[in-house]
Enzyme design. Structure first.
Site: not given
Length: 399
Positions: A160, A291, A326
């Site tokens: 990620c 994040h 995400h």
């Protein structure tokens, strides 16, 4: 390594909007992009909301001007990367030494999954063109060739944090004098493999995700692509750059394969390293794009690291994943575009679905869209599996 690096433009496509303008409207109108699956076929169709791009592959292929048999990952990449270059105002790519540094984690898996359905039923069926571009680097090569990028092509796949690491790598190439410009960011499409994997980890929310909320229950998966155009000092003088990429850092706490260290060691080191490169103090940061996945582990570790670095004065912060989901390898690129635009236009994005402050944290995310803020420096965080943690700092245009 004295060359400064600038953001000359950027573009996104994701579940919140087909381009940056549409995403900004979604933020302002508080319209997150999550919903029931429309394009991904899964037994979990009625269980987990996802933030899909609101177009099927045929529509994406038409928008990209590319063959319909390309994977969704590649089509999304082409749309955003070409859009980013067009927004830069630099003209033909052939006029410069240009690189393409693109991140992804699924490659052409969306096509591979469909191929295997047919092939397992009848080995004489299934089209091989759906599997030849399975690996991550093949997606980058396809798009680079169509864009006409000739000087350097690289693929980053660090979970990620991939998209943010793509910007770091591109910036280093410009600073070293190897390239004049780099299209840097990431792309990823939704796949059943990804959905099933995250479900196995038990970190998917059955409702819209609530990053940094005390009642958070997991993340929503999304898809999309986001790229910025990084340019040298010389090229920046020929356009009107959005801002400067003034600092960046990567740290790895190596705590666990799929979790950050509970105290946020890697998160802290990445943020601190980015500030140090930029020559800034924590108080200089005007906004943090978190994040902020919505999982128990991520939000706690990131929040504790922010507390350690920024207390007692916390800048506004929010997770745009509360709108986009995400997007994995694409998230660092998408959020780099949002962060650069935040600085350029003084925008602070809302953290959707937030209602309850986390008990272990002394701050809460911003919950309202606002513009016209006097921002001089913005931070963007991207933290991946294996403890691979990256932070970027964008600074105001001081030409």
């Amino acid at each position: 390594m004295s060359q400064r690096v600038w953001i000359a433009g950027g573009e996104v496509i994701c579940g919140a909007g087909e381009n940056l303008a549409a995403c900004l409207a979604a933020f302002e109108q508080m319209q997150p992009g999550m919903g029931a699956m429309q394009h991904l076929r899964s037994v979990h169709h009625g269980t987990f909301p996802v933030a899909e791009v609101k177009a099927d592959n045929a529509a994406l292929a038409e928008k990209a001007g590319m063959p319909a048999h390309w994977s969704r990952t590649a089509l999304l990449s082409m749309i955003a990367a070409r859009g980013a270059w067009e927004r830069s105002g630099l003209g033909p790519i052939a006029n410069y030494r240009v690189g393409f540094v693109s991140a992804n984690t699924v490659g052409g898996m969306d096509k591979t999954e469909h191929f295997m359905e047919d092939y397992l039923q009848d080995p004489s069926k299934g089209k091989l063109r759906e599997v030849v571009h399975h690996e991550c680097g093949s997606i980058t090569d396809l798009v680079a060739a169509r864009l006409g990028v000739r000087h350097h092509v690289s693929t980053i796949s660090t979970a990620c944090s991939s998209g943010a690491n793509a910007l770091m790598y591109g910036a280093r190439m410009i600073r070293s004098g190897m390239l004049d410009a780099v299209i840097a960011g990431g792309t990823d499409a939704l796949t059943r493999f990804t959905l099933n994997g995250f479900n196995t980890l038990m970190i998917l929310d059955q409702q819209r995700c609530r990053p940094f909320d005390d009642t958070r229950a997991g993340l929503n998966l999304g898809e999309g692509a986001g790229y910025v155009v990084l340019v040298s000092d010389e090229l920046a003088k020929t356009v009107q750059p959005w801002c400067r990429l003034s600092g960046f850092a990567n740290a790895n706490d190596a705590y666990h394969q799929t979790a950050s260290s509970p105290d946020g060691t890697g998160n802290y080191l990445a943020m601190k390293g980015a500030l140090d490169m930029a020559g800034l103090q924590p108080a200089d940061i005007g906004y943090i794009n978190l994040h902020g996945t919505g999982t128990q582990n991520n939000d706690s570790s990131e929040g504790l690291a922010i507390t350690r670095l920024f207390a007692p004065h916390f800048p506004p912060a929010s997770s745009t994943k509360s709108f986009t989901g995400h997007t994995l390898g694409a998230s660092g690129g998408i959020e780099a575009v949002f962060s650069a635009w935040s600085l350029k236009e003084g925008v602070i994005y809302p953290n959707a679905q937030f209602a309850h402050r986390m008990k272990e944290l002394p701050f809460s995310p911003a919950t309202a869209f606002s513009k016209g803020n006097a921002l001089r420096h913005v931070m963007s965080n991207s933290f991946g599996f294996g403890g691979n943690c990256s932070s970027l700092v964008f600074s105001e245009n001081d030409f």
